[in-house]
Design a protein around this motif. Sequence first.
Motif, PDB file in Angstrom:
ATOM      1  N   ASN A 199       0.846  -1.188   0.000  1.00  0.00           N
ATOM      2  CA  ASN A 199       0.000   0.000   0.000  1.00  0.00           C
ATOM      3  C   ASN A 199       0.879   1.234   0.000  1.00  0.00           C
ATOM      4  OD1 ASN A 199      -2.426  -1.462   0.212  1.00  0.00           O
ATOM      5  ND2 ASN A 199      -2.131  -1.662   2.401  1.00  0.00           N
ATOM      6  N   ARG A 200       0.589   2.155  -0.915  1.00  0.00           N
ATOM      7  CA  ARG A 200       1.365   3.394  -0.981  1.00  0.00           C
ATOM      8  C   ARG A 200       0.818   4.372   0.053  1.00  0.00           C
ATOM      9  NH1 ARG A 200       4.636   6.086  -4.793  1.00  0.00           N
ATOM     10  NH2 ARG A 200       4.418   4.281  -6.136  1.00  0.00           N
ATOM     11  N   ILE A 201       1.700   4.881   0.887  1.00  0.00           N
ATOM     12  CA  ILE A 201       1.320   5.868   1.908  1.00  0.00           C
ATOM     13  C   ILE A 201       1.879   7.213   1.480  1.00  0.00           C
ATOM     14  CG2 ILE A 201       1.533   6.531   4.321  1.00  0.00           C
ATOM     15  CD1 ILE A 201       1.923   3.567   4.962  1.00  0.00           C
ATOM     16  N   GLU A 202       1.001   8.168   1.343  1.00  0.00           N
ATOM     17  CA  GLU A 202       1.454   9.500   0.909  1.00  0.00           C
ATOM     18  C   GLU A 202       1.208  10.519   1.973  1.00  0.00           C
ATOM     19  OE1 GLU A 202       0.217  10.585  -3.024  1.00  0.00           O
ATOM     20  OE2 GLU A 202       0.212   8.492  -3.616  1.00  0.00           O
TER      21      GLU A 202
END
Length: 58
Positions: free
Chosen positions: A55-58
């Motif tokens: 999961n990409r966390i921005e």
Amino acid sequence: MNRDGEKHYSLNGQVGFPFFGELILDCLNRTEHAMTQEHAFKAAELCLLAQKHANRIE
């Protein structure tokens, strides 16, 4: 190094990471001493699966 001063230990030939040298030799010589080809492919597969499901966390 501590409050008593600097200490040196002779560890030449006693410590190290022989795996990396063996892996390089495997690549050059097309051998499987450090890691089998099957193991290397499984590690690569697991890396790709982990990247796919991350999961990409921005």
